[in-house]
Design an enzyme around this catalytic site. Sequence first.
Site, PDB file in Angstrom:
ATOM      1  N   LYS A 179      45.322  70.717  55.051  1.00  0.00           N
ATOM      2  CA  LYS A 179      45.694  71.078  56.436  1.00  0.00           C
ATOM      3  C   LYS A 179      47.223  71.045  56.496  1.00  0.00           C
ATOM      4  CE  LYS A 179      46.759  69.994  60.226  1.00  0.00           C
ATOM      5  NZ  LYS A 179      48.034  70.518  60.807  1.00  0.00           N
ATOM      6  N   GLU A 254      52.279  58.490  53.272  1.00  0.00           N
ATOM      7  CA  GLU A 254      53.732  58.413  53.029  1.00  0.00           C
ATOM      8  C   GLU A 254      54.376  58.757  54.363  1.00  0.00           C
ATOM      9  OE1 GLU A 254      57.042  59.497  53.193  1.00  0.00           O
ATOM     10  OE2 GLU A 254      56.830  61.101  51.721  1.00  0.00           O
ATOM     11  N   CYS A 287      62.414  62.907  53.937  1.00  0.00           N
ATOM     12  CA  CYS A 287      61.980  61.523  54.178  1.00  0.00           C
ATOM     13  C   CYS A 287      62.700  60.532  53.274  1.00  0.00           C
ATOM     14  CB  CYS A 287      60.472  61.404  54.016  1.00  0.00           C
ATOM     15  SG  CYS A 287      59.872  62.011  52.436  1.00  0.00           S
ATOM     16  N   GLU A 382      63.918  56.457  62.285  1.00  0.00           N
ATOM     17  CA  GLU A 382      64.130  57.688  61.522  1.00  0.00           C
ATOM     18  C   GLU A 382      64.395  58.851  62.472  1.00  0.00           C
ATOM     19  OE1 GLU A 382      60.706  59.562  59.564  1.00  0.00           O
ATOM     20  OE2 GLU A 382      61.938  59.756  57.764  1.00  0.00           O
TER      21      GLU A 382
END
Length: 482
Positions: A179, A254, A287, A382
């Site tokens: 997906k 993750e 990331c 983040e």
Amino acid sequence: MSSATVAGHEVSTDHWIGGERVAGSERFEVITPIDGSVIAQVAAGGAHEADLAVAAAHAAAPGWAALGPVGRATLLTRLADLIDQNVERLAAVECADMAMLLESLRLRVIHRAAANFRNYAELAASYEERDWRSKGTWNRVQRMPAGPAAVITPWNAPFMLSTWKVAPALAAGCPVVLKPAEWSPLSCSLLADLTAQAGFPPGVFNVLQGTGEQAGAALVAHPMLRRISFTGSPETAREIGVAAARNLVPFTGELGGKGPLIVFEDADLDAAAAKAAGQYDDAGQVCLAGTRLLVQESVRDEFLERFHAAVDRHVLGDPRAPETTVSPLIHPEHLARVDGFVKRAVAAGDRLVRGGQPAGGLLYEPTLFEPRANDSEIVQREVFGPVLTFQTFADEAEAIALSNSTPYGLSGIVYTSSMGRADRVGRAVRAGVVWVNTFLVRDLTAPFGGIGISGLGREGGNYALDFYSDLKTLQILEGSVR
Ligand code: ADP
């Protein structure tokens, strides 16, 4: 059947289920970050399509398992070759889809995706089953394919990141339902075409398109899945974790990071400053990026001078232009999110050192803050954009304390010329990967994953193959069989 012409290439905008294109009834719009225009209307799946896709994967599972690792390796290697042969097409579509730099896609990123398939083909086929005698018995550890796996991927580097997961799952013998993220779903549609061209049996690889709330949620709740692998935000991971727990399905996540980039006074400051400025590449939508610059007080000025000079050399613009080094952000909503972080930081009293403004279209200026305190939001959360923070430290102990002061723990970067320090600091930084005097390209056999809210589980190398397998111990009483 629906398709769109993207960067001059035809791309199917339907699902890919059981070796066939499936249109579904609903669609969603995809824009290109290059100029914000709509480039495709993509199928928006829901529970029905998720059900079809998992059923197709389930039906394909026994045949795919029976091929064995060597049989599967032949197909995976063929797929790797096809990816390499289609670099121009894949790079062009990915560039339109996500605005990643075209040169980087053509020269490195797409080949790395091919390398994932090649590497896992080899790794799975050369698995040595642990075999030993103990207490009057013969023992052997076998890897059994776990069954259908769901792979849910984020919008940054969508093609390459999907192959991190798809390659080990397929190599281990698990059919996959992928997906892709709704902001960049097109390049993964091309992967489906290539699997067909490579001769993969129907149902071994499936693409379910759609939003996270509809397609993603329906997929991860499916009771016939045996593994879920996810990359995205900690918030979504918690929801997926609940769905996985309901069906007792193992999942890896993750979940992003807030990596330190630590520069000691004994480092090559030119290299460190260049790498720090390089954290703005891909508009900081990485990331693993080292977004917190931590620099030893004694070299503060020397570092900053070099850093600013390197950032001044960045060229913001169209990701297709070879001179561009900082590309647009993925989506207007994301630009608003990044700008929101910046505005809140300014309002909270963090010192804006450079940048801090949108720069036309979806571009955003490379931005640097000197935070008011370490608990500032801009240090602790983040941003996933071209926004870095700058802090200084007195000694190793303070560098380590600052490094480990956020809830994240995905990556760290250290610049030093001392082996002892590389070892001490590398060990002490709480992260799944720490690079010393280098960044980003991990050996494909190494483990990969996060600590804290950066993730759970490990992928990479044999770690991923173990995740997609049920490990079985076979024990036979010595002398009982001939
Ligand atoms: P980001 O903040 O980077 O967009 P998300 O965690 O929202 O990260 O999305 C990462 C991936 O997870 C995307 O493919 C998205 O569609 C999918 N996703 C979002 N919500 C869900 C959910 N509830 N269940 C399954 N997948 C989801």
